[in-house]
Design an enzyme around this catalytic site. Sequence first.
Site, PDB file in Angstrom:
ATOM      1  N   LYS A 296     -36.176 -10.993   5.245  1.00 41.48           N
ATOM      2  CA  LYS A 296     -34.932 -10.433   4.718  1.00 41.48           C
ATOM      3  C   LYS A 296     -35.142  -8.979   4.310  1.00 41.48           C
ATOM      4  O   LYS A 296     -36.270  -8.512   4.141  1.00 41.48           O
ATOM      5  CB  LYS A 296     -34.467 -11.243   3.504  1.00 41.48           C
TER       6      LYS A 296
ATOM      7  N   ARG B 227     -28.619 -19.897  -9.638  1.00 46.88           N
ATOM      8  CA  ARG B 227     -28.288 -18.772  -8.767  1.00 46.88           C
ATOM      9  C   ARG B 227     -27.519 -19.279  -7.551  1.00 46.88           C
ATOM     10  O   ARG B 227     -26.319 -19.100  -7.448  1.00 46.88           O
ATOM     11  CB  ARG B 227     -29.563 -18.028  -8.356  1.00 46.88           C
TER      12      ARG B 227
ATOM     13  N   TYR C  84     -36.693  20.770 -12.226  1.00 40.10           N
ATOM     14  CA  TYR C  84     -35.425  20.677 -12.950  1.00 40.10           C
ATOM     15  C   TYR C  84     -35.660  20.444 -14.446  1.00 40.10           C
ATOM     16  O   TYR C  84     -36.533  19.674 -14.847  1.00 40.10           O
ATOM     17  CB  TYR C  84     -34.598  19.508 -12.413  1.00 40.10           C
TER      18      TYR C  84
ATOM     19  N   MET D 266     -34.820  14.923  -5.634  1.00 35.00           N
ATOM     20  CA  MET D 266     -34.404  14.026  -4.565  1.00 35.00           C
ATOM     21  C   MET D 266     -35.331  14.090  -3.357  1.00 35.00           C
ATOM     22  O   MET D 266     -35.623  13.070  -2.721  1.00 35.00           O
ATOM     23  CB  MET D 266     -32.973  14.344  -4.124  1.00 35.00           C
TER      24      MET D 266
END
Length: 367
Positions: A45, A140, A261, A310
């Site tokens: 998955k 769940r 930053y 980023m």
Amino acid sequence: MSASEGVSSAAAAGGILTIGVDAVVANWKSLAARVAPARTAAVVKADAYGLGAAPLVRPLYDAGCRDFFVIVLSEAEALRPLLPPDATIYVLNGLLPGTAAAYGNGILPVLNSIAQCRAWAEASRGDRPSVIQVDTGMSRLGLDTAEQQMLADDPGLLAATGARLIMSHLACADEPSKSASGEQLAAFRAARERLPGLPGSLAASSGIFLGADYHFDLTRPGASLYGIETSPLAEGVKPVVDLRVKVAQIREIETGTSVGYGYTFRASRTTRLATLATGYADGWWRRFSNGAGAAYHGDTRLPSVGRVSMDSFSVDISALPAGTLAEGDLLELIGPHQSADDLARSAGTIGYEVLTSLGRRYHRVYR
């Protein structure tokens, strides 16, 4: 003609992510030997936990795996052409409305409620197989005790589901000192008594290491295949991932100069920096700022300075002799000096999250 024509993806990428296919297969074989005669599936998955399911499923099949678990139908449909007809793909998130017609050809829904059982029975009338999931305490997915009894009291409905497996999932298998796994084991055995005659599946990666009582007929390792430490009892799991990122720029800054930053780092001495071509968009989280994370050059740890942004972050390379590094050189982020689990511990999370956070901008090598 594009500007990048003739440039290899390795040259253009900010880093090289190497996935050890042989290590994944070796991990599967080791787990399969541990649980035999139970079968061993492969949970692929989330694109094999972010590492790429397509290049991995056929080597796993060739090693003997015939059962593959995904989360959503689209994942199953993408993998079906890559596997021979005798491989079975199970969709864990259940039968969503409007999807029944898409199942078949070795793709099975995992039915998680009595409503899904009824919908599947009406759609397939026993002609297509399914899996019944029962809730044993995690709250769940899966039929609760009352729904299990409803299914048991309606043999026609059970037959019409074409159920070929009953499964559940352990909540605390990675914490073997807790009593929860034993309680869930008892609940699973009770569910099998209500719905007799079906093969059982309870243990995923960490559950495998709880012992043979948890293995039943089919185990479902996922994270252990990809080198993650899933339990303090786990052993024999080979590392799979190696991540190296490129030096984008080297500079020397003077005392008092700020970095990144927010100016959260200010140099207390003359410092040599390397800016690396990866950031939180690539899975190198902002919480690795200001020494919480590091790269490695050989055995030398190079701590981060300033905030991770980023697309880049900086490391202090003052410990290396001048001229050791040049633009384009590679530094280790995941490898022999720090594993995905090491990064997870430093970030207060788990190795699963590290792997599934790796972005798509690295050049990938399947070794």
